[in-house]
Scaffold this motif. Structure first.
Motif, PDB file in Angstrom:
ATOM      1  N   TRP A 142       8.351  47.489  82.176  1.00 56.51           N
ATOM      2  CA  TRP A 142       9.016  46.495  81.331  1.00 56.51           C
ATOM      3  C   TRP A 142      10.531  46.575  81.520  1.00 56.51           C
ATOM      4  N   GLN A 143      11.208  45.466  81.187  1.00 48.30           N
ATOM      5  CA  GLN A 143      12.665  45.373  81.277  1.00 48.30           C
ATOM      6  C   GLN A 143      13.248  45.200  79.884  1.00 48.30           C
ATOM      7  N   VAL A 144      14.349  45.915  79.605  1.00 49.97           N
ATOM      8  CA  VAL A 144      14.978  45.799  78.291  1.00 49.97           C
ATOM      9  C   VAL A 144      16.265  44.988  78.344  1.00 49.97           C
ATOM     10  N   GLN A 145      16.553  44.366  79.480  1.00 52.44           N
ATOM     11  CA  GLN A 145      17.683  43.453  79.576  1.00 52.44           C
ATOM     12  C   GLN A 145      17.190  42.148  80.194  1.00 52.44           C
ATOM     13  N   ALA A 146      17.991  41.119  80.094  1.00 58.84           N
ATOM     14  CA  ALA A 146      17.629  39.866  80.750  1.00 58.84           C
ATOM     15  C   ALA A 146      17.482  40.103  82.243  1.00 58.84           C
ATOM     16  N   GLU A 349      20.868  42.837  69.448  1.00 58.53           N
ATOM     17  CA  GLU A 349      20.125  41.771  68.787  1.00 58.53           C
ATOM     18  C   GLU A 349      19.110  42.382  67.835  1.00 58.53           C
ATOM     19  N   LYS A 350      18.796  41.685  66.790  1.00 54.47           N
ATOM     20  CA  LYS A 350      17.671  42.060  65.947  1.00 54.47           C
ATOM     21  C   LYS A 350      16.432  41.332  66.453  1.00 54.47           C
ATOM     22  N   GLY A 351      15.279  41.946  66.281  1.00 51.28           N
ATOM     23  CA  GLY A 351      14.037  41.292  66.671  1.00 51.28           C
ATOM     24  C   GLY A 351      13.805  41.238  68.169  1.00 51.28           C
ATOM     25  N   LEU A 352      14.228  42.261  68.887  1.00 45.21           N
ATOM     26  CA  LEU A 352      13.958  42.319  70.319  1.00 45.21           C
ATOM     27  C   LEU A 352      12.491  42.673  70.543  1.00 45.21           C
ATOM     28  N   THR A 353      11.831  41.916  71.409  1.00 43.44           N
ATOM     29  CA  THR A 353      10.410  42.128  71.676  1.00 43.44           C
ATOM     30  C   THR A 353      10.133  42.060  73.168  1.00 43.44           C
ATOM     31  N   ILE A 354       8.973  42.561  73.551  1.00 44.59           N
ATOM     32  CA  ILE A 354       8.520  42.517  74.939  1.00 44.59           C
ATOM     33  C   ILE A 354       7.351  41.541  75.052  1.00 44.59           C
ATOM     34  N   ARG A 355       7.422  40.636  76.017  1.00 44.76           N
ATOM     35  CA  ARG A 355       6.311  39.716  76.261  1.00 44.76           C
ATOM     36  C   ARG A 355       5.254  40.418  77.111  1.00 44.76           C
ATOM     37  N   ALA A 356       4.009  40.389  76.656  1.00 40.96           N
ATOM     38  CA  ALA A 356       2.947  41.136  77.333  1.00 40.96           C
ATOM     39  C   ALA A 356       2.700  40.636  78.753  1.00 40.96           C
ATOM     40  N   LEU A 357       2.864  39.346  78.986  1.00 42.24           N
ATOM     41  CA  LEU A 357       2.537  38.771  80.291  1.00 42.24           C
ATOM     42  C   LEU A 357       3.356  39.367  81.420  1.00 42.24           C
ATOM     43  N   ASP A 358       4.639  39.627  81.149  1.00 43.21           N
ATOM     44  CA  ASP A 358       5.523  40.038  82.240  1.00 43.21           C
ATOM     45  C   ASP A 358       6.410  41.232  81.898  1.00 43.21           C
ATOM     46  N   GLN A 360       8.817  41.437  79.867  1.00 42.12           N
ATOM     47  CA  GLN A 360      10.208  41.024  79.744  1.00 42.12           C
ATOM     48  C   GLN A 360      10.654  41.004  78.290  1.00 42.12           C
ATOM     49  N   MET A 361      11.815  41.611  78.016  1.00 40.52           N
ATOM     50  CA  MET A 361      12.397  41.563  76.678  1.00 40.52           C
ATOM     51  C   MET A 361      13.177  40.264  76.488  1.00 40.52           C
ATOM     52  N   ASN A 362      13.165  39.751  75.286  1.00 39.19           N
ATOM     53  CA  ASN A 362      13.897  38.522  74.969  1.00 39.19           C
ATOM     54  C   ASN A 362      15.375  38.831  74.717  1.00 39.19           C
ATOM     55  N   ALA A 363      15.982  39.514  75.655  1.00 31.39           N
ATOM     56  CA  ALA A 363      17.369  39.964  75.513  1.00 31.39           C
ATOM     57  C   ALA A 363      18.343  38.819  75.782  1.00 31.39           C
ATOM     58  N   PRO A 364      19.463  38.796  75.068  1.00 28.44           N
ATOM     59  CA  PRO A 364      20.422  37.707  75.234  1.00 28.44           C
ATOM     60  C   PRO A 364      21.304  37.884  76.467  1.00 28.44           C
ATOM     61  N   VAL A 365      21.983  36.806  76.825  1.00 25.09           N
ATOM     62  CA  VAL A 365      22.980  36.794  77.902  1.00 25.09           C
ATOM     63  C   VAL A 365      24.260  36.200  77.336  1.00 25.09           C
ATOM     64  N   TYR A 366      25.397  36.758  77.736  1.00 21.92           N
ATOM     65  CA  TYR A 366      26.700  36.299  77.245  1.00 21.92           C
ATOM     66  C   TYR A 366      27.516  35.756  78.412  1.00 21.92           C
ATOM     67  N   VAL A 367      28.192  34.630  78.197  1.00 21.72           N
ATOM     68  CA  VAL A 367      29.075  34.054  79.217  1.00 21.72           C
ATOM     69  C   VAL A 367      30.385  33.651  78.553  1.00 21.72           C
ATOM     70  N   GLY A 368      31.502  34.020  79.182  1.00 19.20           N
ATOM     71  CA  GLY A 368      32.802  33.678  78.620  1.00 19.20           C
ATOM     72  C   GLY A 368      33.886  33.694  79.680  1.00 19.20           C
ATOM     73  N   LYS A 369      35.118  33.439  79.257  1.00 20.81           N
ATOM     74  CA  LYS A 369      36.258  33.385  80.171  1.00 20.81           C
ATOM     75  C   LYS A 369      37.081  34.657  80.041  1.00 20.81           C
ATOM     76  N   ALA A 370      37.384  35.284  81.176  1.00 20.69           N
ATOM     77  CA  ALA A 370      38.173  36.520  81.169  1.00 20.69           C
ATOM     78  C   ALA A 370      39.618  36.215  80.818  1.00 20.69           C
ATOM     79  N   ALA A 371      40.165  37.009  79.899  1.00 20.14           N
ATOM     80  CA  ALA A 371      41.555  36.813  79.482  1.00 20.14           C
ATOM     81  C   ALA A 371      42.077  38.111  78.886  1.00 20.14           C
ATOM     82  N   LYS A 372      43.390  38.255  78.917  1.00 22.09           N
ATOM     83  CA  LYS A 372      44.036  39.411  78.304  1.00 22.09           C
ATOM     84  C   LYS A 372      44.256  39.119  76.831  1.00 22.09           C
TER      85      LYS A 372
END
Length: 407
Positions: A142-146, A349-358, A360-372
């Motif tokens: 199983w994977q604990v990240q996206a 995240e709260k409520g992280l789970t693993i899908r039995a089929l694959d 895979q954890m329902n882990a989130p992904v973050y996207v943003g702009k790099a800045a100082k």
């Protein structure tokens, strides 16, 4: 005859492991088969740091099922063959209860094959190819990240909201993760924005630091943005060497931008047009006493802020502990049966789970702009958009279709 002998040996090993697991005494052994040297070294070290804190806290609270956690650390050298050898030794000689630690997706697949053969649970907290969940899935993994596909989908969702970006290039690491990410990103973005044109992808060898030829070839395609699944030395070199070619004045870069990369860039980070995909950026997590305590503990222990890899490894070991408590044992098949029954409140995240089929954890992904930003001596991601994991997970019918095609 050779095949018969091999089956006999495997059967003997499995019997010995069953006897060992059935004893349910002594420490719970966590085999940390990590890429501590090679291109993945820095990521793996951070992951190990996070796992050490998790183990210390679990033990301070009474262990797993009353048994202390013991981390047994081995170096795979970021080599698939070595990873398979190390995983086999940890299982057959050290009698581990669970395997983890891997960074490289190629090494991860090699270790997963050993996990399947010897029927020992194996979870990934850094390595992220979706092939381990889909085409090459085996039930002890199983994977604990996206996974890579989920991250690429999130990047595509983000890019699709930039109407001024009309042409996209790809510059990736020339191995499993890089190719997988480019393919998934392209597929999803074509669905979202049929108007976008795609240049032919360019790939750099893993660990490459002389990035000038790849940078100039990419700029020659005159893209509005570049999707770049690069990491470690190759990504750092691209960010630094690209400035000499006017890369960040001519185009936009969308790449893996975890905390370790942001820390390593410091004041040298390009001022504009760098967008980052992240797995667990401490500054973008929903603040809670648990998050604050972990950040403080990590900084006290290691003198820096925790990276995504440290947070995922911390969550990963705590999730395993929760599954074992649910199962009432660390016996392999009981752990696997309990996996989809556990809802886990982690740092991300709260409520992280693993899908039995694959797996895979329902882990989130973050996207943003790099800045100082004032208060940090390194850039962080700003204007961060959090993509929930469940909508990014490939549909179940597509997974079954892909598995059928891979046979």
């Amino acid at each position: 005859m050779l095949e018969k002998n091999k089956k006999t040996v495997v059967a003997a090993v499995l019997a010995a492991l069953a006897t060992s697991a059935g004893a349910q005494d002594g420490p719970v052994k966590v085999g940390f088969a990590a890429d501590l040297t090679g291109a993945c070294a820095a990521l793996s070290e951070d992951g190990l740091n996070g796992a050490k804190i998790a183990a210390e806290e679990i033990n301070a609270a009474g262990g797993i099922l009353g048994r202390p956690v013991e981390l047994i650390v081995r170096d795979t050298q970021t080599k698939p063959d070595e990873g398979a050898k190390v995983a086999r030794d940890l299982i057959t000689k050290d009698r581990i209860d669970v395997l983890t630690g891997v960074c490289s997706s190629a090494v991860m697949l090699a270790e997963s094959a050993v996990s399947a053969e010897l029927k020992v649970p194996f979870y990934a907290a850094i390595g992220s190819t979706q092939r381990a969940n889909i085409e090459l899935y085996q039930p002890y993994f199983w994977q604990v990240q996206a996974n890579a596909t989920m991250e690429a989908y999130a990047a595509a969702e983000y890019v699709a909201k930039k109407p001024e970006w009309k042409k996209i290039s790809a510059l990736g690491s020339d191995y499993e993760w890089g190719h997988t990410s480019v393919a998934a990103f392209t597929e999803r973005l074509k669905e979202l924005r049929p108007d976008i044109a795609f240049a032919d992808p360019i790939y750099a060898k893993v660990g490459e630091t002389a990035m000038a030829p790849y940078i100039t070839a990419t700029l020659a395609q005159q893209p509005d943005a570049v999707f770049a699944p690069l990491f470690g030395p190759s990504l750092g070199a691209t960010l630094k060497q690209g400035q000499g070619f006017g890369f960040f004045q001519k185009t936009n870069l969308v790449t893996l931008m975890t905390v370790d990369t942001l820390q390593s860039q410091g004041a040298s980070m390009p001022a504009d047009n760098v967008y980052g995909i992240a797995r667990a950026p401490f500054f973008a997590l929903e603040q809670s006493p648990e998050v604050t305590a972990f950040i403080e503990t990590y900084r006290a222990a290691y003198g820096e802020y925790p990276t995504d890899w440290a947070i995922n490894a911390y969550d990963g070991l705590n999730f395993y502990a929760a599954v074992a408590e649910k199962a009432g044992t660390v016996e392999a098949d009981a752990i696997i049966a309990a996996l989809p029954q556990v809802s886990f409140d982690g740092l991300r995240e709260k409520g992280l789970t693993i899908r039995a089929l694959d797996g895979q954890m329902n882990a989130p992904v973050y996207v943003g702009k790099a800045a100082k930003v004032e208060g940090y001596d390194f850039p962080i991601l700003t204007e961060v958009e959090k993509f929930e994991g469940a909508p990014l997970m490939p549909a179940e019918d597509l997974i079954l279709q892909a598995r059928g095609a891979a046979r």
